[in-house]
Design a protein around this motif. Structure first.
Motif, PDB file in Angstrom:
ATOM      1  N   ASN A 216      85.161  31.493 -15.748  1.00  0.00           N
ATOM      2  CA  ASN A 216      86.124  30.695 -16.507  1.00  0.00           C
ATOM      3  C   ASN A 216      85.464  30.332 -17.835  1.00  0.00           C
ATOM      4  O   ASN A 216      84.330  29.856 -17.861  1.00  0.00           O
ATOM      5  N   SER A 217      86.161  30.572 -18.924  1.00  0.00           N
ATOM      6  CA  SER A 217      85.584  30.276 -20.237  1.00  0.00           C
ATOM      7  C   SER A 217      86.657  29.680 -21.135  1.00  0.00           C
ATOM      8  O   SER A 217      87.277  30.363 -21.949  1.00  0.00           O
ATOM      9  N   ASN A 218      86.882  28.379 -20.962  1.00  0.00           N
ATOM     10  CA  ASN A 218      87.917  27.689 -21.723  1.00  0.00           C
ATOM     11  C   ASN A 218      87.401  27.082 -23.023  1.00  0.00           C
ATOM     12  O   ASN A 218      88.181  26.596 -23.836  1.00  0.00           O
ATOM     13  N   ILE A 219      86.090  27.084 -23.183  1.00  0.00           N
ATOM     14  CA  ILE A 219      85.494  26.563 -24.418  1.00  0.00           C
ATOM     15  C   ILE A 219      84.663  27.676 -25.054  1.00  0.00           C
ATOM     16  O   ILE A 219      83.793  28.258 -24.409  1.00  0.00           O
ATOM     17  N   GLN A 220      84.952  27.964 -26.324  1.00  0.00           N
ATOM     18  CA  GLN A 220      84.217  28.986 -27.066  1.00  0.00           C
ATOM     19  C   GLN A 220      83.480  28.340 -28.243  1.00  0.00           C
ATOM     20  O   GLN A 220      84.053  27.517 -28.960  1.00  0.00           O
ATOM     21  N   VAL A 221      82.226  28.686 -28.411  1.00  0.00           N
ATOM     22  CA  VAL A 221      81.445  28.184 -29.546  1.00  0.00           C
ATOM     23  C   VAL A 221      80.717  29.357 -30.186  1.00  0.00           C
ATOM     24  O   VAL A 221      80.680  30.464 -29.640  1.00  0.00           O
ATOM     25  N   GLN A 222      80.114  29.122 -31.334  1.00  0.00           N
ATOM     26  CA  GLN A 222      79.381  30.181 -32.033  1.00  0.00           C
ATOM     27  C   GLN A 222      77.892  29.900 -32.122  1.00  0.00           C
ATOM     28  O   GLN A 222      77.124  30.783 -32.530  1.00  0.00           O
TER      29      GLN A 222
END
Length: 294
Positions: A216-222
């Motif tokens: 599950n990957s509901n938060i994406q950052v760089q």
């Protein structure tokens, strides 16, 4: 006047005798006398008169000395600079660094390096893989320190050390892991995504796909730093480089290694047609020593 004439004239003028000048220059008295005589012959006038065992400057020598002294100081400065470069005691380095190295690894390296190179000026510029080539071509940096860079035309790569990606997770939460875990431990976990983070993001994504792991990957950052701080807020787990992990460990965050490991390399990049200076080479060696101590 030749440079040797200037050196001999300056030594005699400041020390007061041929004997003292010879000792100061670590040469024989006859050689000093010979060079002085040759200088006076070329100039067409005397530079010194012997009075009571000492050489007294003539009025012509006194008029000449101020200009000779300027040249002498410049020569002395050139020699000192050359000697310092040879011994790697002076100069400057401009380094492009991936942000993750700024937590502990790079500061520790700079501190150790400065102990043996106190006169070196160090300029650190934060850089990302896609910006390395342009920074090198513009000569903004002497070399770059980045993770697993792709081959670049006209750029040499030197591996500093091998590193690995690690798992960061909230301490004491429902996410609890052993010290070493398989990649399958990510199955159905809330994984803070860092897919656009360059080569390291590709390493993780490729392994997840190979193992057909569902996350599950509901938060994406760089940036890995933001991912680590989100873990501290119990927003999920993240996979980051070991440098970011080590710099963000606290009571709220724990770390686990993968088995088999997710390896990558820390490499130094510089232009093929621009050799690294002695001071830059010494810095890279200190980077390796810091990595060995970790």
């Amino acid at each position: 006047m030749r440079l040797r004439h200037i050196e001999i004239f300056h030594a005699i003028y400041t020390t007061g005798s041929i004997t003292n000048a010879a000792q100061f220059l670590h040469v024989s008295q006859p050689s000093v006398s010979k060079v002085l005589a040759h200088a006076e012959m070329q100039l067409g006038f005397s530079l010194f008169q012997r009075q009571k065992g000492r050489l007294t400057p003539t009025s012509e020598a006194q008029m000449l000395f101020s200009e000779v002294d300027k040249v002498y100081k410049q020569i002395h400065s050139v020699r000192n600079t050359a000697e310092n470069i040879r011994k790697s005691r002076s100069g400057s380095i401009s380094i492009g660094v991936t942000p993750a190295l700024g937590f502990d690894y790079l500061p520790e390296t700079v501190a150790a390096y400065r102990k043996s190179h106190p006169d070196i000026n160090i300029n650190l510029e934060t850089i990302h893989n896609e910006d390395v080539l342009q920074a090198l071509l513009e000569h903004r940096i002497d070399f770059a320190l980045v993770f697993s860079p792709p081959p670049l035309a006209g750029v040499s790569q030197h591996v500093i050390c091998n590193s690995e990606l690690v798992l960061m997770y909230p301490t004491g939460s429902e996410h609890s892991f052993a010290a070493t875990v398989p990649i399958q431990a990510l199955e159905n976990k809330e994984l803070i995504g860092i897919w656009d983070s360059g080569p390291l993001g590709d390493i993780l994504w490729n392994r997840i796909n190979q193992e057909a792991i569902s996350v599950n990957s509901n938060i994406q950052v760089q940036t890995y730093f933001i991912a680590a701080r989100l873990v501290a807020q119990k927003m999920g787990v993240c996979v980051v480089d070991e440098y970011t992990a080590a710099g963000n460990l606290n009571d709220e965050v724990s770390m686990a290694n993968f088995e088999p490991p997710l390896n990558f390399k820390l490499s130094a990049l510089h232009l093929e047609n621009k050799a690294l200076s002695n001071v830059a080479t010494a810095f890279l060696e200190q980077l390796r020593k810091t990595a060995e101590k970790a």
